[in-house]
Design an enzyme around this catalytic site. Structure first.
Site, mmCIF file in Angstrom:
data_model
loop_
_atom_site.group_PDB
_atom_site.id
_atom_site.type_symbol
_atom_site.label_atom_id
_atom_site.label_comp_id
_atom_site.label_asym_id
_atom_site.label_seq_id
_atom_site.Cartn_x
_atom_site.Cartn_y
_atom_site.Cartn_z
ATOM 1 N N ASP A 1 -11.126 7.224 30.823
ATOM 2 C CA ASP A 1 -12.743 6.822 31.010
ATOM 3 C C ASP A 1 -12.659 6.138 29.270
ATOM 4 O O ASP A 1 -11.738 7.170 28.369
ATOM 5 C CB ASP A 1 -13.488 7.725 31.410
ATOM 6 C CG ASP A 1 -13.748 9.148 30.950
ATOM 7 O OD1 ASP A 1 -13.059 9.897 30.652
ATOM 8 O OD2 ASP A 1 -14.814 8.851 30.789
ATOM 9 N N GLU B 1 -13.560 12.331 31.587
ATOM 10 C CA GLU B 1 -13.709 12.980 30.051
ATOM 11 C C GLU B 1 -14.404 13.142 29.589
ATOM 12 O O GLU B 1 -15.457 13.801 28.433
ATOM 13 C CB GLU B 1 -11.703 12.495 29.582
ATOM 14 C CG GLU B 1 -11.764 13.855 28.910
ATOM 15 C CD GLU B 1 -12.094 14.062 27.343
ATOM 16 O OE1 GLU B 1 -12.216 14.629 26.315
ATOM 17 O OE2 GLU B 1 -13.164 12.616 26.559
HETATM 18 C C1 LIG Z 1 -5.277 20.318 7.027
HETATM 19 C C2 LIG Z 1 -5.000 19.711 7.865
HETATM 20 C C3 LIG Z 1 -5.998 18.376 7.024
HETATM 21 C C4 LIG Z 1 -6.524 17.301 7.854
HETATM 22 C C5 LIG Z 1 -6.956 17.455 9.006
HETATM 23 C C6 LIG Z 1 -8.595 16.319 9.282
HETATM 24 C C7 LIG Z 1 -8.812 15.951 10.392
HETATM 25 C C8 LIG Z 1 -7.677 15.742 11.706
HETATM 26 C C9 LIG Z 1 -7.757 15.873 12.194
HETATM 27 C C10 LIG Z 1 -8.040 15.600 13.821
HETATM 28 C C11 LIG Z 1 -7.807 14.284 13.741
HETATM 29 C C12 LIG Z 1 -7.025 14.197 14.990
HETATM 30 C C13 LIG Z 1 -7.184 13.503 16.104
HETATM 31 C C14 LIG Z 1 -8.373 12.431 16.212
HETATM 32 C C15 LIG Z 1 -9.279 12.408 16.448
HETATM 33 C C16 LIG Z 1 -10.554 13.304 17.382
HETATM 34 C C17 LIG Z 1 -10.262 13.569 18.849
HETATM 35 C C18 LIG Z 1 -10.407 15.222 19.432
HETATM 36 C C19 LIG Z 1 -10.675 15.040 20.783
HETATM 37 C C20 LIG Z 1 -10.464 13.809 21.291
HETATM 38 C C21 LIG Z 1 -10.991 13.475 22.618
HETATM 39 C C22 LIG Z 1 -11.725 12.494 22.465
HETATM 40 O O1 LIG Z 1 -13.316 12.130 22.481
HETATM 41 O O2 LIG Z 1 -11.948 11.753 23.845
HETATM 42 N N1 LIG Z 2 -14.015 14.420 24.202
HETATM 43 C C1 LIG Z 2 -15.395 13.618 24.581
HETATM 44 C C2 LIG Z 2 -16.849 14.408 25.408
HETATM 45 C C3 LIG Z 2 -17.123 15.469 25.392
HETATM 46 C C4 LIG Z 2 -18.006 16.393 24.246
HETATM 47 C C5 LIG Z 2 -18.557 17.719 24.348
HETATM 48 C C6 LIG Z 2 -18.889 18.628 25.472
HETATM 49 C C7 LIG Z 2 -16.860 18.072 26.572
HETATM 50 C C8 LIG Z 2 -16.455 16.432 26.549
HETATM 51 C C9 LIG Z 2 -16.119 14.218 22.632
HETATM 52 O O1 LIG Z 2 -14.810 15.481 22.027
HETATM 53 O O2 LIG Z 2 -16.695 14.525 21.771
HETATM 54 ZN ZN LIG Z 3 -9.680 11.256 24.359
HETATM 55 ZN ZN LIG Z 4 -13.232 10.470 23.238
#
Ligand SMILES: CC/C=C\C/C=C\C/C=C\C/C=C\C/C=C\C/C=C\CCC(=O)O
Ligand SMILES: N[C@@H](Cc1ccccc1)C(=O)O
Ligand SMILES: [Zn+2]
Ligand SMILES: [Zn+2]
Length: 515
Positions: free
Chosen positions: A137, A201
């Protein structure tokens, strides 16, 4: 010019500080040079099947992802999902990955109506299985602001654009693609593994991942490790480090989604009282925004990433990073500057929804807002709520929790952590120029948090190279994946599956000479 001077002054100051620290360290006899990353195990071993793709394979791999992006599997809320698209996604993977669905040692189950669980039976039942997790999703996409329509999956300059290209159809389709290629080459794993593809998710995972976890638990399954989305290979995020770093998240932040509301009598706008529900709520929210949660740099595992990378920094930053005991106040200020690094050091506060008013000449009867907090690993839900109440300090503002959970446990990170060493080996195979692998924090939330009863070794990592410009595309505009990057992701999964067949990790010292 002024900027350059300031830069030079800053560098000189850092140089001086560095020299002072070196001196201090010698004087105090406390050389805080941090441990190097663990030695390279699984040395010398190579997967049996190489990842060579014909032009046709390449085309097929690309089209399989593009086709999946076009299916609008949007989640608005737990009650509002595009179930037609979710069902279509199920039919789609059946069509595109025939080998996966016709192999005798692979069992396929549909869970919670639309999620998928594959059990791939290995030839050696003694080996503890592992799990690969992904979700199908996606969050909604605005129609404006994209270079191409968000569900067109159009190709532009070597990238596929579209909602879900990195979050997270790249994994959902990528895992099945890797397995499909392996099966066509007559591969049979020794170690069993599970593939979970969740369908909710983005709205908490209760119907999908949570049910998959409960089912596996009921079957008595224990996992040697679990790999989900949540972090990436970071390139150019940290000033002073030239090389890309694979950051594998060993925990994820907790979260609170809270609804705030203020009720007041409705009336004629020609005779307003001094405050309206909108004014009261807006002021309360503004106080929340103006008073960020405490900076907790050094209180959680965020410090590990710097420890692991300390020696990679250019002088004089290397001295600073190897002496965090002295410099953490400065570094924590630097982290506060950017939203992406700020998210690593504190509980964040994001006002995400605001609704009030019914007509231009009616005093609004109520105002409502939603605030999304992401909790730093060193805090708990209760603590954050306490701060929130004290900051708002207005009883007229009612708080109702939609969802709240603590930060996730910290997964093992050492020479004996099987999953970590498999990732290390696989990164070495597929990304030879990524020599840095560090543990990190996932700033978002993932389906993996439902699996804590099955394993303590939960890792969140996608083998995609992210530049700073890529981060805002996730849940934002112009989400995209490079075709080469996607091929690398499939290659990573293809090798990961084979590398996981090793029975046990060799002793680190026994193999260290092989690399
Ligand atoms: C010291 C480290 C330096 C910089 C790091 C800074 C930022 C990076 C952090 C995360 C970046 C990685 C991944 C992508 C971002 C967010 C997604 C995380 C969960 C996804 C869950 C979802 O929404 O489905
Ligand atoms: N994975 C999504 C949705 C989510 C939010 C908060 C709790 C659970 C799931 C996010 O991090 O934004
Ligand atoms: Zn995700
Ligand atoms: Zn996401």
């Amino acid at each position: 010019m002024a900027g350059r001077l300031r830069g030079a002054a800053w560098a000189a100051c850092l140089g001086l500080c560095g020299a002072a620290v070196a001196l201090l360290a010698v004087v105090l006899g406390r050389a805080y040079v941090l441990r190097p990353p663990p030695g390279p195990p699984l040395g010398g071993r190579r997967a049996a099947l190489g990842f060579e793709l014909s032009a046709r394979d390449r085309q097929e791999l690309k089209e399989a992802l593009r086709g999946a992006i076009k299916i609008q599997t949007v989640s608005f809320s737990p009650e509002d999902q595009n179930t037609t698209a979710l069902a279509e996604f199920g039919n789609y993977i059946k069509k595109v990955f025939p080998a996966v669905f016709s192999t005798k040692f692979i069992q396929h189950e549909i869970i919670g109506g639309y999620s998928h669980l594959f059990t791939v039976q290995g030839s050696d039942p003694q080996l503890m299985p592992y799990m690969l997790l992904a979700h199908m999703d996606v969050v909604p996409a605005s129609q404006e602001g994209w270079h191409v329509p968000p569900f067109s999956a159009e190709e532009l300059d070597g990238f596929i654009y579209g909602r879900g290209t990195v979050d997270n159809k790249n994994s959902a389709i990528g895992i099945l693609q890797a397995l499909e290629f392996l099966l066509r080459r007559d591969y049979r794993p020794r170690r069993s593994f599970y593939i979970g593809i969740g369908h909710d998710e983005e709205v908490s995972g209760r119907k999908g991942a949570m049910k998959i976890a409960a089912l596996l638990e009921a079957r008595g399954v224990k996992l040697s490790f679990l790999l989900d989305e949540g972090s990436v290979i970071l390139d150019g995020f940290l000033e002073g480090i030239k090389k890309p770093v694979a950051v594998i998240a060993i925990t994820e932040k907790g979260a609170i989604t809270a609804n705030f509301s203020v009720e007041k009598e409705q009336g004629h706008s020609s005779a307003p009282s001094k405050e309206t529900s909108i004014g009261i709520l807006a002021a309360a929210l503004s106080r929340l925004e103006q008073n960020p949660m405490p900076n907790l740099f050094g209180h959680g595992p965020e410090i590990m990433i710097l420890e692991h990378l300390a020696s990679e920094f250019r002088f004089p930053l290397n001295l600073i990073m190897t002496n965090l005991w002295l410099f953490s106040p400065i570094i924590s200020r630097i982290f506060e500057q950017k939203p992406s690094t700020n998210a690593l050091i504190r509980t964040t506060t994001a006002i995400t929804m605001f609704n009030a008013g019914i007509k231009s000449n009616v005093i609004p009867p109520s105002a409502k807002a939603t605030v999304n907090f992401r909790i730093h690993p060193s805090q708990k839900v209760e603590e954050v709520l306490e701060i929130v109440k004290n900051t708002i300090a207005d009883d007229r503002v009612k708080i109702h929790l939609q969802e709240a959970f603590d930060p996730l446990p910290i997964s093992p990170w050492d020479n004996h952590a099987f999953g970590v060493q498999i990732f290390r080996r696989t990164l070495l195979d597929v990304f030879p120029d990524v020599s840095n692998i560090a543990p990190g924090i996932c700033i978002g939330n993932t389906d993996s948090r439902h699996f804590t009863k099955l394993t303590d070794a939960i890792y969140r990592f996608n083998p995609l190279v992210f530049k700073p410009d890529d981060l805002p595309r996730v849940h934002g505009l112009n989400e995209r994946i490079s075709i080469e990057g996607y091929e690398k992701q499939v290659e990573f999964l293809y090798q990961l599956i084979q590398n996981s067949d090793i029975s046990k990790l060799p002793e680190p010292h026994a193999n260290s000479h092989e690399l």
